[in-house]
Design an enzyme around this catalytic site. Structure first.
Site, PDB file in Angstrom:
ATOM      1  N   ASP A   8       0.856  -1.050  -0.463  1.00 38.21           N
ATOM      2  CA  ASP A   8      -0.237  -0.245   0.056  1.00 38.21           C
ATOM      3  C   ASP A   8       0.973   1.666   0.455  1.00 38.21           C
ATOM      4  OD1 ASP A   8      -2.184   1.948   0.783  1.00 38.21           O
ATOM      5  OD2 ASP A   8      -3.655   0.472   0.379  1.00 38.21           O
ATOM      6  N   ARG A  60      -0.818   2.963   7.179  1.00 39.34           N
ATOM      7  CA  ARG A  60      -1.864   2.473   6.910  1.00 39.34           C
ATOM      8  C   ARG A  60      -0.817   0.791   7.478  1.00 39.34           C
ATOM      9  NH1 ARG A  60      -6.028  -0.707   7.790  1.00 39.34           N
ATOM     10  NH2 ARG A  60      -6.942  -2.036   6.273  1.00 39.34           N
ATOM     11  N   THR A  91     -13.974  -2.812  -8.676  1.00 40.88           N
ATOM     12  CA  THR A  91     -15.541  -2.753  -9.629  1.00 40.88           C
ATOM     13  C   THR A  91     -15.093  -1.727 -10.577  1.00 40.88           C
ATOM     14  OG1 THR A  91     -16.604  -2.944  -7.405  1.00 40.88           O
ATOM     15  CG2 THR A  91     -17.809  -2.437  -9.400  1.00 40.88           C
ATOM     16  N   CYS A 111     -19.492   0.940  -2.500  1.00 43.85           N
ATOM     17  CA  CYS A 111     -20.557   0.117  -3.552  1.00 43.85           C
ATOM     18  C   CYS A 111     -21.996   0.918  -4.183  1.00 43.85           C
ATOM     19  CB  CYS A 111     -20.859  -0.953  -3.501  1.00 43.85           C
ATOM     20  SG  CYS A 111     -18.458  -2.232  -2.798  1.00 43.85           S
TER      21      CYS A 111
END
Length: 426
Positions: free
Chosen positions: A36, A41, A122, A262
């Site tokens: 990442d 993180r 996606t 989403c």
């Protein structure tokens, strides 16, 4: 395609809600590098802590073959790259492919002969082969389906869901050649207990993913429209839905604010591609308009209820309980609670937001809003239960109303209380 399952080392690009659970599951069985660009993180994961709360410290410990890094050199010797970066929309509801493009550019510099790149983000049908692959080809100098290969296996992570977890959700797989499709399917088959569904092409897999959430979005949109109609008719929406739900094939959706990464985003990917191809979608965008307008609708309903109780609207104090896009989840991406807050503030109302699940720094940076540490007792003209956190369910009507003045409005947007315990509900 000559690669065998025994020979692979996996790199998972992006360690958010999707990438981390995937890296952990593969890391229980194989050598995996979780990559990442967010150094903070990576550092927190190295310390065994996941701020998204998708993976417990115990699960992280079980992934004994998993290492985390923000150093590109650490993934240069991998030969299977799984891309799980975000695919948001911009202010014009247009697909924002920058994270996907940058990930592909990075891979173009390290992909070698025989490697496979699998995308999980996606996208609209065709994006993998039309946008991502040409970038890798150009920067690597390798030829697609001759020197390197691709797959697509759409993510189906449900943030905050501790029942329907990664391994328990059937996985769609696909590959750029029949051999690659078999390879990708077998690879995921190692960790997905629920099994896999091998699509005939990458485009089919992309399309399947994007319509999953589009269908759900439309189902919620019609329920939201029902709620608006029933409110005008002074009929309780939940009572109607429960009555209709006694028929075996009535779908159990409820009205609400449709946010998150989403459901409120994916339909725009499909409609973008449809328009690009000369087709003007109608039903999908109509559903989006309804759901995108629900934040404003909730705020307006509250203002009407406050006015009806003869409470002065100007500078009225409102407590909004919850800011994340769903209950018992720290995810504030694309939350629609912000629409409620902004609309209330446009009426010159003074709004306090309380949510122990949300990260105050993230809310401040993303939305320019501050969270309060504790609600005050007896000071609010209105209280909105905007998110169904378990904490709020346990409080009950007495504690919730204790935050209000003697004369106040309690608005139950999420049906946390029974019908007679709130003043209005969606």
């Amino acid at each position: 395609m000559k690669m065998k399952l025994d020979d692979i080392k996996i790199a998972v690009i992006g360690l958010g809600y999707v990438g981390l659970p995937l890296a952990v599951e593969f890391g229980k069985k194989r050598n995996v590098v979780g990559f990442d660009i967010n150094q903070a993180r990576v550092k927190e994961l190295k310390k065994g802590r996941d701020s998204t709360l998708e993976v417990s410290p115990e699960e992280l410990d079980l992934a004994t073959n998993l290492e985390f890094s923000f150093d590109i050199d650490k993934i240069a010797n991998c030969n299977v790259f799984i891309v799980t970066v975000p695919t948001p929309i911009d202010d014009n509801n247009t697909p924002e492919l920058t994270p996907l493009v940058k990930a592909s550019e990075m891979l173009g510099g390290i992909v070698n002969e025989g490697d496979t790149v699998i995308y999980e983000s996606t996208v609209y049908p065709g994006a993998t082969e039309e946008v991502c692959i040409p970038i890798i080809e150009k920067l690597s100098g390798l030829k697609f389906n001759t020197n390197f290969f691709a797959g697509y296996s759409p993510e189906r992570i449900n943030p905050g869901d501790k029942v329907n977890t990664l391994t328990k959700i059937k996985k769609i797989t696909s590959g750029s050649t029949p051999e690659v499709a078999d390879f990708v399917d077998a690879l995921y088959g190692e960790i997905i207990l629920a099994g896999t569904h091998k699509a005939s092409s990458i485009k089919v897999a992309e399309a399947a993913k994007v319509i999953e959430n589009t269908q759900r979005d439309l189902n919620i949109a019609i329920i939201n429209e029902f709620a608006k109609i029933f409110n005008v008719l002074e009929i309780d929406t939940l009572e109607v839905l429960e009555a209709a739900g006694t028929k075996w094939n009535f779908l159990p959706f409820r009205p609400g604010l449709v946010g998150g990464h989403c459901i409120s985003v994916d339909p725009y990917y499909l409609t973008h591609k449809a328009k690009e191809m000369g087709y003007d979608p109608e039903v999908i965008l109509a559903g989006r308009r309804i759901n995108d307008g629900m934040g404003s609708y909730v705020a307006t309903q509250l203002v009407k209820a406050v006015s009806k109780k003869k409470i002065h609207i100007d500078e009225a104090r409102v407590l909004v309980l919850g800011f994340t896009f769903k209950g018992d989840c720290p995810d504030v991406r694309n939350t629609k609670i912000v629409d409620v807050v902004n609309e209330l503030q446009s009426f010159n109302m003074d709004v306090d937001i309380f949510d122990t699940w949300a990260c105050p720094i993230e809310v401040e940076e993303e939305y320019g809003l501050s969270l309060i540490k504790e609600p005050e007792l007896g000071v609010y003209d209105a209280i909105i239960i905007a998110v169904d956190h378990t904490e709020f369910k346990k409080w009950g009507e007495r504690k919730l109303r204790a935050f209000g003045k003697e004369k106040h409005v309690l608005y139950d947007v999420k049906y946390v209380l029974d019908k007679h315990s709130s003043d209005i509900r969606l």
